[in-house]
Design an enzyme around this catalytic site. Structure first.
Site, PDB file in Angstrom:
ATOM      1  N   GLU A 318       0.850  -1.194   0.000  1.00 46.18           N
ATOM      2  CA  GLU A 318       0.000   0.000   0.000  1.00 46.18           C
ATOM      3  C   GLU A 318       0.888   1.248   0.000  1.00 46.18           C
ATOM      4  O   GLU A 318       1.904   1.298   0.680  1.00 46.18           O
ATOM      5  CB  GLU A 318      -0.889  -0.026   1.250  1.00 46.18           C
ATOM      6  CG  GLU A 318      -1.771   1.190   1.437  1.00 46.18           C
ATOM      7  CD  GLU A 318      -2.418   1.224   2.811  1.00 46.18           C
ATOM      8  OE1 GLU A 318      -3.489   1.832   2.934  1.00 46.18           O
ATOM      9  OE2 GLU A 318      -1.843   0.625   3.756  1.00 46.18           O
ATOM     10  N   LYS A 379      -9.889   0.140  -1.937  1.00 45.70           N
ATOM     11  CA  LYS A 379     -10.164  -0.209  -0.548  1.00 45.70           C
ATOM     12  C   LYS A 379     -11.616   0.089  -0.205  1.00 45.70           C
ATOM     13  O   LYS A 379     -12.101   1.203  -0.376  1.00 45.70           O
ATOM     14  CB  LYS A 379      -9.222   0.572   0.384  1.00 45.70           C
ATOM     15  CG  LYS A 379      -9.322   0.171   1.848  1.00 45.70           C
ATOM     16  CD  LYS A 379      -8.300   0.931   2.688  1.00 45.70           C
ATOM     17  CE  LYS A 379      -8.323   0.472   4.142  1.00 45.70           C
ATOM     18  NZ  LYS A 379      -7.334   1.208   4.972  1.00 45.70           N
ATOM     19  N   CYS A 430      -4.570  -3.188   4.043  1.00 45.71           N
ATOM     20  CA  CYS A 430      -4.272  -2.728   5.408  1.00 45.71           C
ATOM     21  C   CYS A 430      -5.290  -3.217   6.435  1.00 45.71           C
ATOM     22  O   CYS A 430      -5.479  -4.412   6.626  1.00 45.71           O
ATOM     23  CB  CYS A 430      -4.135  -1.207   5.426  1.00 45.71           C
ATOM     24  SG  CYS A 430      -3.190  -0.577   6.839  1.00 45.71           S
TER      25      CYS A 430
END
Length: 566
Positions: A318, A379, A430
């Protein structure tokens, strides 16, 4: 009230009792009621010892999580909370829940100090409120037989709500995440993280049940030469509860973990590193991208020289591109140079502007050496107050620091399953690894392995990367998939489907990890049943409280009728 001796001065206001007694013999003097402040002080002094014990158990629970990882302490902590709630009222139980939970979250989330200590204290207090409600309900549920079962269901109910509300929830601190390498872990393949949490809670509360039974047996022991031994009748419940606790602890060992592979994928994880840890990890523009480009170019040179085996795909973390490659041509050119040099598809992490001027998107982009950028994943679950600001207009007036988040992250609308090289791989970005539904949907959509792109540079050397890696271990067992974590500054790792860490990097180093990971198509029971066990256990916990309240009212009504008839 107290009695005043006959020779004492007369009270300003006295009460002369009826009967033959005269005022000269005795006068009753009223005691001035204690002030509210004095009553609060007295209550606090009385509650202090038990509150301190609750806080100590809360700290034990924090030590059960990485980076310490002493998982047996999770059992001790759960048992300890159950013990301190013994004989308490609902209000007292709620307070003890806070005394337990606030120190727990304060230590668990101490990594947020990299942002501000206000975030540590504020979030810890908010998260503790869920356990306040749980502890109060546990006091109610203890009125029923087999109360450890209902109390354990309430642990699941608390985690269910906390994982979802508000703003999508915050799952950190679930009992399951402290047990990613314990005998409980295989249960994740049957019912996911909720079933692991339930088993930990049941084993812990049953342990408390055994301790209370043993204590009662000791108090009821006989006399004579056997006075130091509990009665046989009193010892049986304690022994039975202890056996049940051990049985729950070992139940996971009976769950088979399937690791058979139907193919393999050679991956290379590029950890380019950052300029510095903390909030300002980015450094100068293009710095992080340059780090990942240079590490990839070195990998390409090693492959050409025969020092390294050519992978099927390369994984970047990321934010590995700190500039939008579609807005900045120099970033686009750098990525293309690295991808063409290594000669295989690269999963690139980048912040991409759009879909409007007020938003950006956190994306994983498949970059092909021939065709360039292709499939992408956005995301789905941006972090509130980290990646977007709820009620921005109102809150930034009160908390100016929130202006450091200039644009809100725009959420994605689909899973991260993408064809990368020869395989369908599921991308998770994440903190999304903490959310059951996102990972489960990715696997059910066809992911044969899971990639976690993450950037933990803000929280480097605080224990947060270890806590997140533990979640990857649980997900590997839960879904029977290899989980590969690619981090900018660490911890990058390869986790096998049985939860073992095959390889991992050090923090704040530039490193390339090469691995051969298994590809699997078989789905676990947890994948098939989804969130059903979690909702079922939570409903059982709440219904047990309703049943306890209803039974209590019926008993009071029956007693009132009995007294009226007398």
């Amino acid at each position: 009230m107290r009695l005043r001796p006959p020779n004492a001065p007369a009270a300003p206001t006295g009460i002369v009792p009826a009967g033959d007694t005269t005022a000269a013999e005795v006068t009753v003097v009223p005691v001035v009621p204690a002030t509210r402040r004095a009553r609060w002080k007295a209550t606090a002094r009385a509650a202090a010892p038990r509150s301190a014990v609750a806080a100590a158990f809360g700290l034990m629970l924090a030590a059960a999580f990485p980076p310490y990882g002493v998982w047996p302490l999770s059992l001790v902590a759960v048992a300890g909370l159950a013990l301190v709630l013994e004989g308490r009222t609902v209000r007292q139980g709620a307070w003890l829940g806070f005394a337990f939970a606030f120190p727990f979250f304060l230590w668990l989330l101490v990594w947020l100090r990299s942002v501000t200590w206000f975030a540590v204290v504020g979030l810890s207090a908010i998260e503790a409120l869920y356990l306040v409600l749980m502890a109060g309900l546990m006091v109610v549920a203890r009125r029923l037989p087999w109360w450890p079962l209902w109390a354990s269901c309430l642990w699941v109910a608390q985690e269910l709500v906390r994982d979802r509300l508000p703003f999508g929830g915050f799952p950190w601190g679930r009992l399951a995440f402290a047990n990613t390498g314990s005998p409980f872990t295989p249960l994740a393949a049957l019912g996911g993280a909720p079933l692991v949490s339930f088993a930990v809670a049941l084993s812990g509360t049953t342990l408390a049940w055994a301790a209370l039974a043993a204590h009662r047996a000791h108090r009821g022991r006989g006399t004579g030469p056997w006075a130091l031994l509990p009665t046989v009748r009193g010892a049986l419940p304690a022994a039975g509860a202890l056996v049940l606790s051990a049985a729950v602890l070992l139940a996971g060992l009976l769950v088979p973990i399937h690791t058979n592979a139907v193919g393999h994928l050679k991956v290379a994880i590029v950890q380019g590193n950052v300029q510095q840890p903390g909030m300002h990890f980015l450094g100068r523009p293009m710095k992080i991208l340059d780090n990942h480009v240079q590490a990839t170019l070195k990998l390409a040179a090693d492959i050409k020289a025969g020092k390294a085996e050519k992978p099927d795909i390369v994984l970047w973390p990321e934010n590995s591109s700190d500039l939008d490659p579609f807005t900045y041509p120099q970033a686009y050119a750098k990525i293309t140079e690295a991808v063409q040099a290594v000669g295989v598809p690269v999963l690139v992490g980048a912040l991409v502007d759009g879909p409007d001027k007020e938003h950006v998107q956190n994306e994983g982009i498949v970059w092909d050496p021939v065709t360039g950028p292709g499939a992408s994943y956005t995301k789905q679950h941006p972090v509130p107050f980290g990646e977007y600001v709820p009620f921005r207009k109102e809150l930034t007036k009160v908390i100016p620091m929130l202006n450091e988040i200039p644009k809100d992250f725009y959420p994605g609308t689909h899973t991260g399953v993408m064809r990368i090289g020869p395989a369908d791989v599921g991308d998770v970005i994440c903190f999304e690894v903490a959310y059951d539904g996102i990972v489960r949907d990715t696997v059910n959509a066809g992911a044969r392995a899971i990639v976690v792109q993450t950037n933990n540079a803000t929280y480097g050397r605080t224990g947060q990367p270890d806590q997140q890696l533990a979640m990857s271990k649980l997900r590997a067992v839960e879904h029977g998939r290899a989980v590969v974590t690619a981090a900018t500054s660490g911890i990058s790792a390869v986790v096998e489907p049985d939860g073992t860490i095959e390889k991992r990097s050090k923090e704040f180093t530039q490193q390339v990890i090469s691995a051969d990971i298994p590809l699997r198509d078989e789905k676990t029971v947890a994948d098939r049943v989804g969130a059903a066990p979690e909702w079922a256990l939570a409903m059982v916990g709440l219904l047990s409280c309703a049943a306890a309240v209803a039974i209590g009212r019926l008993e009071r009504t029956r007693m009132a009728k009995g007294q009226s008839q007398q």
